[in-house]
Motif scaffolding. Structure first.
Motif, PDB file in Angstrom:
ATOM      1  N   SER A  21      -7.822  60.904  12.381  1.00  0.00           N
ATOM      2  CA  SER A  21      -6.662  61.775  12.217  1.00  0.00           C
ATOM      3  C   SER A  21      -5.405  60.950  12.032  1.00  0.00           C
ATOM      4  O   SER A  21      -4.504  61.323  11.289  1.00  0.00           O
ATOM      5  N   PHE A  22      -5.332  59.806  12.707  1.00  0.00           N
ATOM      6  CA  PHE A  22      -4.172  58.932  12.548  1.00  0.00           C
ATOM      7  C   PHE A  22      -4.089  58.410  11.120  1.00  0.00           C
ATOM      8  O   PHE A  22      -3.025  58.414  10.495  1.00  0.00           O
ATOM      9  N   ALA A  23      -5.216  58.020  10.582  1.00  0.00           N
ATOM     10  CA  ALA A  23      -5.236  57.484   9.218  1.00  0.00           C
ATOM     11  C   ALA A  23      -4.832  58.555   8.215  1.00  0.00           C
ATOM     12  O   ALA A  23      -4.076  58.299   7.278  1.00  0.00           O
ATOM     13  N   GLN A  24      -5.304  59.803   8.458  1.00  0.00           N
ATOM     14  CA  GLN A  24      -4.945  60.873   7.535  1.00  0.00           C
ATOM     15  C   GLN A  24      -3.450  61.156   7.589  1.00  0.00           C
ATOM     16  O   GLN A  24      -2.800  61.349   6.576  1.00  0.00           O
ATOM     17  N   GLU A  25      -2.898  61.171   8.828  1.00  0.00           N
ATOM     18  CA  GLU A  25      -1.472  61.423   8.979  1.00  0.00           C
ATOM     19  C   GLU A  25      -0.660  60.306   8.345  1.00  0.00           C
ATOM     20  O   GLU A  25       0.352  60.532   7.705  1.00  0.00           O
ATOM     21  N   LYS A  26      -1.149  59.086   8.488  1.00  0.00           N
ATOM     22  CA  LYS A  26      -0.394  57.930   8.016  1.00  0.00           C
ATOM     23  C   LYS A  26      -0.515  57.736   6.513  1.00  0.00           C
ATOM     24  O   LYS A  26       0.456  57.400   5.839  1.00  0.00           O
ATOM     25  N   ASP A  27      -1.704  58.008   5.969  1.00  0.00           N
ATOM     26  CA  ASP A  27      -1.982  57.584   4.601  1.00  0.00           C
ATOM     27  C   ASP A  27      -2.025  58.714   3.582  1.00  0.00           C
ATOM     28  O   ASP A  27      -1.892  58.464   2.392  1.00  0.00           O
ATOM     29  N   GLN A  28      -2.239  59.938   4.013  1.00  0.00           N
ATOM     30  CA  GLN A  28      -2.474  61.001   3.052  1.00  0.00           C
ATOM     31  C   GLN A  28      -1.431  62.115   3.172  1.00  0.00           C
ATOM     32  O   GLN A  28      -1.332  62.757   4.218  1.00  0.00           O
ATOM     33  N   PRO A  29      -0.687  62.357   2.129  1.00  0.00           N
ATOM     34  CA  PRO A  29       0.197  63.528   2.143  1.00  0.00           C
ATOM     35  C   PRO A  29      -0.640  64.803   2.056  1.00  0.00           C
ATOM     36  O   PRO A  29      -1.757  64.791   1.540  1.00  0.00           O
ATOM     37  N   VAL A  30      -0.108  65.887   2.574  1.00  0.00           N
ATOM     38  CA  VAL A  30      -0.790  67.171   2.442  1.00  0.00           C
ATOM     39  C   VAL A  30      -0.657  67.633   0.994  1.00  0.00           C
ATOM     40  O   VAL A  30       0.441  67.629   0.425  1.00  0.00           O
ATOM     41  N   ILE A  31      -1.785  68.010   0.391  1.00  0.00           N
ATOM     42  CA  ILE A  31      -1.793  68.456  -0.998  1.00  0.00           C
ATOM     43  C   ILE A  31      -1.769  69.987  -1.031  1.00  0.00           C
ATOM     44  O   ILE A  31      -2.600  70.648  -0.402  1.00  0.00           O
ATOM     45  N   PHE A  32      -0.819  70.534  -1.750  1.00  0.00           N
ATOM     46  CA  PHE A  32      -0.711  71.980  -1.910  1.00  0.00           C
ATOM     47  C   PHE A  32      -1.141  72.341  -3.329  1.00  0.00           C
ATOM     48  O   PHE A  32      -0.461  71.989  -4.293  1.00  0.00           O
ATOM     49  N   ASP A 438      -4.867  70.548   4.276  1.00  0.00           N
ATOM     50  CA  ASP A 438      -5.105  70.443   5.725  1.00  0.00           C
ATOM     51  C   ASP A 438      -5.612  71.746   6.319  1.00  0.00           C
ATOM     52  O   ASP A 438      -5.895  71.820   7.520  1.00  0.00           O
ATOM     53  N   LYS A 439      -5.715  72.807   5.497  1.00  0.00           N
ATOM     54  CA  LYS A 439      -6.245  74.111   5.919  1.00  0.00           C
ATOM     55  C   LYS A 439      -5.505  74.677   7.138  1.00  0.00           C
ATOM     56  O   LYS A 439      -6.065  75.427   7.933  1.00  0.00           O
ATOM     57  N   MET A 440      -4.257  74.363   7.263  1.00  0.00           N
ATOM     58  CA  MET A 440      -3.475  74.784   8.420  1.00  0.00           C
ATOM     59  C   MET A 440      -3.193  76.284   8.353  1.00  0.00           C
ATOM     60  O   MET A 440      -2.869  76.827   7.308  1.00  0.00           O
ATOM     61  N   ILE A 448       5.321  73.084  11.858  1.00  0.00           N
ATOM     62  CA  ILE A 448       5.122  71.815  11.147  1.00  0.00           C
ATOM     63  C   ILE A 448       5.714  71.908   9.738  1.00  0.00           C
ATOM     64  O   ILE A 448       6.907  71.728   9.566  1.00  0.00           O
ATOM     65  N   VAL A 449       4.907  72.200   8.740  1.00  0.00           N
ATOM     66  CA  VAL A 449       5.414  72.343   7.369  1.00  0.00           C
ATOM     67  C   VAL A 449       4.968  73.684   6.802  1.00  0.00           C
ATOM     68  O   VAL A 449       3.769  73.977   6.750  1.00  0.00           O
ATOM     69  N   MET A 450       5.934  74.506   6.400  1.00  0.00           N
ATOM     70  CA  MET A 450       5.669  75.774   5.723  1.00  0.00           C
ATOM     71  C   MET A 450       6.046  75.611   4.252  1.00  0.00           C
ATOM     72  O   MET A 450       7.075  75.006   3.953  1.00  0.00           O
ATOM     73  N   LEU A 451       5.249  76.143   3.354  1.00  0.00           N
ATOM     74  CA  LEU A 451       5.520  75.978   1.928  1.00  0.00           C
ATOM     75  C   LEU A 451       5.109  77.239   1.185  1.00  0.00           C
ATOM     76  O   LEU A 451       4.054  77.809   1.440  1.00  0.00           O
ATOM     77  N   SER A 452       5.981  77.691   0.300  1.00  0.00           N
ATOM     78  CA  SER A 452       5.674  78.842  -0.551  1.00  0.00           C
ATOM     79  C   SER A 452       6.091  78.520  -1.976  1.00  0.00           C
ATOM     80  O   SER A 452       6.951  77.666  -2.208  1.00  0.00           O
ATOM     81  N   ALA A 453       5.481  79.214  -2.934  1.00  0.00           N
ATOM     82  CA  ALA A 453       5.749  78.931  -4.347  1.00  0.00           C
ATOM     83  C   ALA A 453       5.876  80.228  -5.127  1.00  0.00           C
ATOM     84  O   ALA A 453       5.291  81.262  -4.764  1.00  0.00           O
TER      85      ALA A 453
END
Length: 526
Positions: A21-32, A438-440, A448-453
Motif C-alpha cells: 500500500s505504501f508503494a501504491q501511495e508513493k508511486d501510483q497516482p489514482v487513475i480516473f 482505487d475503487k474508493m 480524501i479525493v472527490m472527482l466529478s466530470a
C-alpha cells in the motif's frame, strides 16, 4: 540521517500499513477513467440567492462597489492574466417580498434589513418602484447573461395573511394565507411575472412556497424574517391556483416546488409536509401536480441539516436520488449554506475560510454525484461577516454601515470554490460516470479525493477535483471516446492568497495532475 527503505517499511508495518500500500501511495497516482459516452444527469444551472442585503447595496451603495460585487457573481470573462473575473452564475434567485418593510418596526421582524417591500399595495394597486435594490441585481444578472432567473416567495403579501404579518404567530404548522385568498395570492405572483416579462426580465421559474416544514412562528418583535409553513394539501391548492393564474395571463414561467427545508422531507416521514416526491409526483396521489401546464419537471429541496457526518451526507443523498428516479422526477438542490454545525466536522474552533470552502465543495459534489442533482443553488450571495473565518452563510462578506447605505465588501474562498463548479460547468452539460482505479467509495472519498466530470454536446470535458487532505495528491485522467483532446488547464482554489480559481499552465492530458493540499481544482480539457 540516512534511513533505509527496509527500515521505513518496518515502521509502516508497526503502524498497520504494508509495503504494497505504501508503494501504491508513493508511486501510483489514482487513475480516473472517464467515458464521455457514459452520461448521467444534465446540469441545468448553478445559482445563488440575492436576499436581504440586495436592497441596500443595489439602492444606495456607490456604483463602483456594487458593480464589483455583480462582476464577482456573474462575470464569465477573464482578466489579462487569464484569471476569471467572476464565478459566472447561471441562476439568480430573487425574493418577492411580502410587505413587511412598509410596516416598519410594527412588522415584528427585528432586523430592518430582512423586512421586504411588496409590489402590491394594501388597496390592490401596484407600485413597481418597490424592491429597487433587489431589481438592480436582477438587471445586472440579465446583463451578464445569467441564463435562469428564479422568483421565490417566503410569504404572501401581508394583506392576504391571517394575522396581517409576514410570519406566523401561532404554532400550528398551517399556512398563514387566508383560506379565501389562494386565488388572490396566485394572481399577485402572476402579475409580478407578467410585469417583469414586459420589462424584458423573464423569470424562468416561480416558487410560491419556501421551506414549508418550519413553523415560522414567533412573538412580534422577535421574528428573524418573512415565512410561513404549508401543509402538502395547501401546497397543492396554491400550486393549482398559480397554474391557473399563469395560464390566464398567458405566461410561460414554470412553477418550482417544494423547496423542502431538509432533503429528508422529500422522501421520508409521515406528517403533513413529508414524502413530497411521492405526494406530488406519485401517479396515484390525489396531490399529483405532474400534469399541470406550468409545472416544472423537478422537485427542489434544501441541503440544510443533512451533512453532519459523511455517512449522513452520502446516505441521505442516495435516498433522494433513488426516490426521485423511482418516481421519474428530477431533483434540484435549491438552497444551502452551513446553517448547522456539520461543517465544523467535530471541532469547536472557528473554521478557516479554506476549510469552509472545502466543506461547501464537498456538499456540492455529493449533491451532484450521489444525489444526482440537476441544479445547485446557494444561500446567500452576501451577508455581514468575516472573510477569513466561519464563512458559512455567504460568498461575499459585508461590513455595512449602520443604515446599510454603504460599507466594505470582501471576496471569500467559498466564492471561488463555488466558482470551480459554476464558472465552467455550463447549463446543458452532462455529468459523466467515473471509474477510479482505487475503487474508493463515495463515503471514503469524502475525506480524501472527490472527482466529478462533465461534458457538453461538442465533447468538451470539465473535471472538478477536491483534495480534502493535508497532503498533495496525484491523479491521472483516462478519457475514452473523447476525440483528439490532448491538453488540460487547471484552475485552482486553495489557501494560498493568489489561488482564487487561479489558472495554471497548460499541461499534457496524458501526464499526471498535481492536486495541492486542501484545494479545489478544475481541469478543462482542451
Amino acid at each position: 540521517m540516512k534511513v533505509s527503505v527496509k527500515f521505513l517499511f518496518g515502521l509502516l508495518l508497526v503502524f498497520g500499513l504494508d509495503s504494497k500500500s505504501f508503494a501504491q501511495e508513493k508511486d501510483q497516482p489514482v487513475i480516473f477513467k472517464i467515458d464521455i459516452k457514459n452520461k448521467a444527469q444534465v446540469i441545468e444551472n448553478f445559482g445563488a440567492a440575492g436576499c436581504w442585503f440586495s436592497e441596500g447595496i443595489g439602492k444606495y451603495w456607490p456604483e463602483q462597489k456594487k458593480e464589483q460585487i455583480a462582476e464577482w457573481l456573474f462575470s464569465k470573462s477573464f482578466d489579462e492574466k487569464g484569471n476569471p473575473k467572476g464565478i459566472g452564475l447561471s441562476a439568480w434567485r430573487f425574493n418577492i417580498g411580502g410587505g413587511t418593510a412598509e410596516q416598519g418596526d410594527s412588522s415584528g421582524i427585528k432586523d430592518f434589513r430582512k423586512r421586504v417591500e411588496s409590489f402590491q399595495n394594501p388597496d390592490g394597486s401596484y407600485d413597481w418602484n418597490k424592491q429597487a435594490g433587489y431589481i438592480w441585481f436582477v438587471k445586472k444578472a440579465k446583463s451578464y447573461g445569467v441564463e435562469n432567473l428564479i422568483a421565490f416567495s417566503n410569504t404572501p403579501p401581508v394583506q392576504f395573511t391571517q394575522n396581517g404579518r409576514g410570519f406566523k404567530t401561532e404554532k400550528d404548522y398551517k399556512s398563514n394565507l387566508k383560506s379565501d385568498k389562494y386565488g388572490a395570492y396566485a394572481g399577485f405572483l402572476a402579475d409580478v411575472i407578467k410585469h417583469f416579462d414586459a420589462e424584458n426580465l423573464h423569470f424562468n421559474y416561480i416558487s410560491p412556497v419556501n421551506e414549508p416544514q418550519w413553523d415560522w412562528s414567533n412573538k412580534p418583535g422577535q421574528a428573524s424574517q418573512e415565512g410561513t409553513p404549508w401543509r402538502n394539501e395547501e401546497i397543492y391548492k396554491v400550486t393549482t391556483a398559480l397554474d391557473s393564474a399563469l395560464t390566464a395571463q398567458k405566461l410561460s414561467s414554470k412553477i418550482m416546488l417544494v423547496e423542502a427545508g431538509m432533503l429528508n422531507y422529500l422522501y421520508a416521514g409521515s406528517g403533513n409536509t413529508n414524502r413530497q416526491i411521492q405526494n406530488f409526483f406519485g401517479k396515484n396521489s390525489k396531490l399529483e401536480v405532474r400534469n399541470l401546464k406550468h409545472m416544472s419537471d423537478f422537485i427542489g429541496g434544501h441541503s440544510y441539516f443533512t451533512e453532519n457526518g459523511d455517512s449522513s451526507l452520502v446516505q441521505i443523498r442516495k435516498n433522494v436520488s433513488d426516490t426521485a428516479r423511482n418516481y421519474d422526477v428530477k431533483f434540484w438542490q435549491t438552497e444551502y449554506s452551513m446553517l448547522a454545525d456539520g461543517f465544523r466536522e467535530g471541532t469547536k474552533e472557528k473554521r478557516s475560510a479554506i476549510d469552509c470552502a472545502l466543506f461547501l465543495a464537498k456538499v456540492i459534489h455529493n449533491d451532484l454525484v450521489v444525489g444526482n442533482a440537476s441544479a445547485w443553488q446557494l444561500w446567500n450571495s452576501y451577508e455581514p461577516g468575516s472573510p477569513d473565518f466561519d464563512t458559512r452563510y455567504f460568498l461575499i462578506a459585508l461590513k455595512p454601515n449602520e443604515k446599510h447605505t454603504d460599507g466594505e465588501y470582501f471576496q471569500t474562498k467559498g466564492l471561488w470554490a463555488f466558482g470551480n463548479f459554476s464558472r465552467f460547468i455550463r447549463p446543458g452539460m452532462q455529468r459523466l460516470i467515473i471509474d477510479r482505479s482505487d475503487k474508493m467509495t463515495d463515503l471514503k472519498a469524502a475525506q480524501i479525493v472527490m472527482l466529478s466530470a462533465y461534458t457538453d454536446e461538442k465533447g468538451k470535458v470539465v473535471v472538478v477535483a477536491i483534495n480534502y487532505t493535508t497532503l498533495e495528491k496525484r491523479v491521472k485522467l483516462n478519457l475514452a471516446n473523447a476525440g483528439k483532446f490532448s491538453n488540460l488547464r487547471k484552475y485552482i482554489t486553495s489557501a494560498s492568497e493568489g489561488d482564487n480559481l487561479k489558472p495554471y499552465p497548460v499541461q499534457k492530458l496524458k501526464d499526471e495532475v498535481i492536486l495541492p493540499a486542501r484545494s479545489v481544482v478544475t481541469m478543462v480539457v482542451e
